[in-house]
Scaffold this motif. Structure first.
Motif, PDB file in Angstrom:
ATOM      1  N   VAL A 108       5.301   8.583   5.569  1.00  0.00           N
ATOM      2  CA  VAL A 108       5.979   7.375   5.092  1.00  0.00           C
ATOM      3  C   VAL A 108       5.077   6.713   4.061  1.00  0.00           C
ATOM      4  O   VAL A 108       3.933   6.372   4.356  1.00  0.00           O
ATOM      5  CB  VAL A 108       6.257   6.394   6.251  1.00  0.00           C
ATOM      6  CG1 VAL A 108       6.917   5.118   5.725  1.00  0.00           C
ATOM      7  CG2 VAL A 108       7.141   7.046   7.312  1.00  0.00           C
ATOM      8  N   THR A 109       5.577   6.557   2.852  1.00  0.00           N
ATOM      9  CA  THR A 109       4.813   5.954   1.763  1.00  0.00           C
ATOM     10  C   THR A 109       5.464   4.644   1.344  1.00  0.00           C
ATOM     11  O   THR A 109       6.648   4.607   1.016  1.00  0.00           O
ATOM     12  CB  THR A 109       4.732   6.903   0.549  1.00  0.00           C
ATOM     13  OG1 THR A 109       4.097   8.124   0.940  1.00  0.00           O
ATOM     14  CG2 THR A 109       3.933   6.271  -0.584  1.00  0.00           C
ATOM     15  N   GLU A 110       4.676   3.574   1.383  1.00  0.00           N
ATOM     16  CA  GLU A 110       5.162   2.263   0.949  1.00  0.00           C
ATOM     17  C   GLU A 110       4.696   2.007  -0.477  1.00  0.00           C
ATOM     18  O   GLU A 110       3.533   2.241  -0.809  1.00  0.00           O
ATOM     19  CB  GLU A 110       4.624   1.170   1.872  1.00  0.00           C
ATOM     20  CG  GLU A 110       5.084  -0.225   1.493  1.00  0.00           C
ATOM     21  CD  GLU A 110       4.468  -1.304   2.367  1.00  0.00           C
ATOM     22  OE1 GLU A 110       5.047  -2.402   2.429  1.00  0.00           O
ATOM     23  OE2 GLU A 110       3.405  -1.058   2.975  1.00  0.00           O
ATOM     24  N   VAL A 111       5.609   1.555  -1.322  1.00  0.00           N
ATOM     25  CA  VAL A 111       5.291   1.219  -2.710  1.00  0.00           C
ATOM     26  C   VAL A 111       5.678  -0.235  -2.940  1.00  0.00           C
ATOM     27  O   VAL A 111       6.846  -0.608  -2.817  1.00  0.00           O
ATOM     28  CB  VAL A 111       6.051   2.123  -3.698  1.00  0.00           C
ATOM     29  CG1 VAL A 111       5.709   1.742  -5.135  1.00  0.00           C
ATOM     30  CG2 VAL A 111       5.722   3.596  -3.454  1.00  0.00           C
ATOM     31  N   GLY A 112       4.689  -1.085  -3.245  1.00  0.00           N
ATOM     32  CA  GLY A 112       4.946  -2.506  -3.442  1.00  0.00           C
ATOM     33  C   GLY A 112       4.500  -2.978  -4.804  1.00  0.00           C
ATOM     34  O   GLY A 112       3.694  -2.327  -5.471  1.00  0.00           O
ATOM     35  N   GLY A 113       5.032  -4.116  -5.230  1.00  0.00           N
ATOM     36  CA  GLY A 113       4.652  -4.675  -6.513  1.00  0.00           C
ATOM     37  C   GLY A 113       5.566  -5.811  -6.929  1.00  0.00           C
ATOM     38  O   GLY A 113       6.605  -6.046  -6.307  1.00  0.00           O
ATOM     39  N   THR A 297       2.262   5.499   6.289  1.00  0.00           N
ATOM     40  CA  THR A 297       1.087   6.369   6.239  1.00  0.00           C
ATOM     41  C   THR A 297       0.249   6.025   5.020  1.00  0.00           C
ATOM     42  O   THR A 297      -0.976   5.893   5.117  1.00  0.00           O
ATOM     43  CB  THR A 297       1.526   7.848   6.159  1.00  0.00           C
ATOM     44  OG1 THR A 297       2.552   8.102   7.120  1.00  0.00           O
ATOM     45  CG2 THR A 297       0.340   8.774   6.413  1.00  0.00           C
ATOM     46  N   ASN A 298       0.911   5.904   3.885  1.00  0.00           N
ATOM     47  CA  ASN A 298       0.236   5.591   2.626  1.00  0.00           C
ATOM     48  C   ASN A 298       0.832   4.320   2.032  1.00  0.00           C
ATOM     49  O   ASN A 298       2.032   4.074   2.153  1.00  0.00           O
ATOM     50  CB  ASN A 298       0.401   6.741   1.613  1.00  0.00           C
ATOM     51  CG  ASN A 298       0.001   8.083   2.196  1.00  0.00           C
ATOM     52  OD1 ASN A 298      -1.120   8.282   2.612  1.00  0.00           O
ATOM     53  ND2 ASN A 298       0.951   9.017   2.231  1.00  0.00           N
ATOM     54  N   ARG A 299      -0.012   3.541   1.374  1.00  0.00           N
ATOM     55  CA  ARG A 299       0.475   2.331   0.693  1.00  0.00           C
ATOM     56  C   ARG A 299      -0.007   2.353  -0.751  1.00  0.00           C
ATOM     57  O   ARG A 299      -1.205   2.513  -1.024  1.00  0.00           O
ATOM     58  CB  ARG A 299      -0.035   1.074   1.395  1.00  0.00           C
ATOM     59  CG  ARG A 299       0.267  -0.200   0.632  1.00  0.00           C
ATOM     60  CD  ARG A 299      -0.142  -1.429   1.424  1.00  0.00           C
ATOM     61  NE  ARG A 299       0.884  -1.785   2.399  1.00  0.00           N
ATOM     62  CZ  ARG A 299       0.749  -2.771   3.277  1.00  0.00           C
ATOM     63  NH1 ARG A 299      -0.367  -3.462   3.342  1.00  0.00           N
ATOM     64  NH2 ARG A 299       1.736  -3.061   4.110  1.00  0.00           N
ATOM     65  N   ASP A 314      -3.810   1.827  -1.978  1.00  0.00           N
ATOM     66  CA  ASP A 314      -4.379   0.734  -1.193  1.00  0.00           C
ATOM     67  C   ASP A 314      -4.731   1.162   0.230  1.00  0.00           C
ATOM     68  O   ASP A 314      -5.664   0.641   0.831  1.00  0.00           O
ATOM     69  CB  ASP A 314      -3.372  -0.421  -1.141  1.00  0.00           C
ATOM     70  CG  ASP A 314      -3.898  -1.629  -0.388  1.00  0.00           C
ATOM     71  OD1 ASP A 314      -4.922  -2.193  -0.818  1.00  0.00           O
ATOM     72  OD2 ASP A 314      -3.282  -1.998   0.628  1.00  0.00           O
ATOM     73  N   LYS A 315      -3.984   2.131   0.755  1.00  0.00           N
ATOM     74  CA  LYS A 315      -4.213   2.592   2.122  1.00  0.00           C
ATOM     75  C   LYS A 315      -3.748   4.024   2.261  1.00  0.00           C
ATOM     76  O   LYS A 315      -2.651   4.375   1.815  1.00  0.00           O
ATOM     77  CB  LYS A 315      -3.454   1.697   3.105  1.00  0.00           C
ATOM     78  CG  LYS A 315      -3.383   2.246   4.530  1.00  0.00           C
ATOM     79  CD  LYS A 315      -2.251   1.632   5.310  1.00  0.00           C
ATOM     80  CE  LYS A 315      -2.010   2.410   6.601  1.00  0.00           C
ATOM     81  NZ  LYS A 315      -0.845   1.940   7.342  1.00  0.00           N
ATOM     82  N   SER A 316      -4.585   4.870   2.880  1.00  0.00           N
ATOM     83  CA  SER A 316      -4.200   6.245   3.161  1.00  0.00           C
ATOM     84  C   SER A 316      -5.256   6.892   4.051  1.00  0.00           C
ATOM     85  O   SER A 316      -6.450   6.681   3.839  1.00  0.00           O
ATOM     86  CB  SER A 316      -4.059   7.052   1.864  1.00  0.00           C
ATOM     87  OG  SER A 316      -3.809   8.420   2.163  1.00  0.00           O
ATOM     88  N   PRO A 317      -4.835   7.675   5.036  1.00  0.00           N
ATOM     89  CA  PRO A 317      -5.810   8.366   5.872  1.00  0.00           C
ATOM     90  C   PRO A 317      -6.427   9.587   5.200  1.00  0.00           C
ATOM     91  O   PRO A 317      -7.452  10.091   5.656  1.00  0.00           O
ATOM     92  CB  PRO A 317      -4.977   8.778   7.090  1.00  0.00           C
ATOM     93  CG  PRO A 317      -3.595   8.929   6.562  1.00  0.00           C
ATOM     94  CD  PRO A 317      -3.453   7.882   5.493  1.00  0.00           C
ATOM     95  N   ALA A 322      -7.907   4.826  -5.398  1.00  0.00           N
ATOM     96  CA  ALA A 322      -7.988   5.152  -6.825  1.00  0.00           C
ATOM     97  C   ALA A 322      -6.794   4.531  -7.525  1.00  0.00           C
ATOM     98  O   ALA A 322      -5.795   4.175  -6.895  1.00  0.00           O
ATOM     99  CB  ALA A 322      -8.006   6.662  -7.033  1.00  0.00           C
ATOM    100  N   SER A 323      -6.894   4.376  -8.830  1.00  0.00           N
ATOM    101  CA  SER A 323      -5.784   3.828  -9.611  1.00  0.00           C
ATOM    102  C   SER A 323      -5.484   4.739 -10.791  1.00  0.00           C
ATOM    103  O   SER A 323      -6.340   5.518 -11.227  1.00  0.00           O
ATOM    104  CB  SER A 323      -6.107   2.415 -10.110  1.00  0.00           C
ATOM    105  OG  SER A 323      -7.222   2.441 -10.972  1.00  0.00           O
TER     106      SER A 323
END
Length: 346
Positions: A108-113, A297-299, A314-317, A322-323
């Motif tokens: 599950v990947t969250e994408v915010g902005g 899982t990832n943000r 921003d977050k990932s196991p 990185a950007s």
């Protein structure tokens, strides 16, 4: 075990799901008084619902007590499976690089902005890119797009599909066999036909659709991505009871994680931003804050750097922070260009 299997009336089941009780575990520590209050039903009715649980649980245990053992996997199997897993390209090579190849299935990947940064553009792009044929290095899957804000634009999806096809044909222009083999699939209308669209107008509809997806995915076996745009929209507006909201969101996130694992697909949650007062000043933060931070899982955070768009892990196991820069063009999400201006595409 899910509430959907509990032998109670459809109206009782609907009330439980609406209140955030999606699994038997979520009911295990609830008192009749609390359940009656949450469901706005009589105390006796709440007691009757809770009385059904022990008998049903015993029955399930007798018929499927060893079910948990059947899911056992070795760590080696898990690593091998992960290494063989293909990813869904975002259309931007730099963004794919920091994501470890693109958007991951089974996660599950969250994408915010902030508004206008390109969240919906990325969502539509992924709904198109997941359909890239295997011969072109894609998954040849289908997409489910859950739209809570009315921001999905079919004209834009058609435009992005055209851009994707143009790029693929250009990349494989010297491979005539591949082009001929996929000629029928590489049509904009074929891409649109493989995006299943749900328009959601309330949080109860959103919960209902997500709980229905298991059955839908069992019938549509080629779905490889679920996109929710945006996942928190109705939950920011319709809830006064924060404890109940947290419980509902927790049940929803668990269901999405289960779907990702069970059906080997990617779940992408687009999220809004809000302001948070910390250390004497207001700062932008993703909607729902800490109560939602464990749902993915990832943000990935999308942000402006001057007139340039950037994405930040921003977050990932498994991925390092990185950007990477990216652009929103007429063809969709692409590599950053120096001519990028701070405007919205459509």
């Amino acid at each position: 075990m899910e509430i959907a299997n509990l032998p109670i009336s459809p109206s009782q089941r609907a009330k439980l799901l609406s209140a955030g009780y999606t699994t038997l575990t979520s009911l295990s520590a609830v008192s009749p008084f609390q359940l009656a209050r949450d469901l706005n039903i009589a105390l006796q009715e709440a007691s009757d619902i809770l009385k059904v649980m022990p008998e049903f649980t015993r029955s399930e245990s007798l018929h499927g007590g060893n079910a948990i053992l059947k899911g056992a996997q070795t760590a080696w199997d898990m690593l091998s499976e992960e290494q063989m897993q293909k990813h869904i390209t975002t259309g931007c090579e730099n963004l794919d690089t920091i994501l470890g190849g693109g958007i991951h299935c089974k996660e599950v990947t969250e994408v915010g902005g902030v508004p206008g940064i390109g969240k919906t553009q990325l969502g539509i792009q992924l709904a198109v890119n997941v359909q890239i044929p295997v011969e072109y290095g894609g998954l040849h899957g289908k997409a489910v797009y859950i739209d809570t804000e009315g921001s999905f634009m079919v004209e834009r999806a058609h435009q992005i599909a055209e851009g994707c096809i143009m790029d693929m044909l250009d990349k494989f222009r010297h491979h005539q066999k591949v082009i001929l083999a996929c000629q029928e699939q590489m049509q904009p209308n074929s891409f649109l036909a493989n995006i299943f669209y749900f328009r959601i107008c309330s949080y109860t509809e959103q919960i209902a659709v997500i709980n229905y997806l298991g059955k839908f995915l069992a019938e549509q076996k080629d779905v490889k991505i679920i996109i929710i745009d945006s996942v928190t929209f109705h939950f920011r507006q319709d809830f006064d009871d924060l404890a109940r909201r947290t419980r509902v969101l927790s049940g929803m996130s668990l269901e999405l994680m289960k779907l990702a694992k069970t059906y080997n697909l990617a779940v992408v949650l687009l999220n809004q931003v809000t302001t948070k007062f910390t250390e004497g000043s207001f700062q932008l933060t993703l909607a729902l804050g800490d109560s939602w931070s464990h749902a993915c899982t990832n943000r990935v955070i999308l942000y402006w750097n001057g007139n340039d768009r950037h994405a930040y892990i921003d977050k990932s196991p498994s991925l390092r922070s990185a950007s990477a820069p990216f652009s929103v063009t007429s063809k969709g999400i692409r590599n950053a260009t120096s001519q990028c201006k701070r405007v919205r595409m459509m």
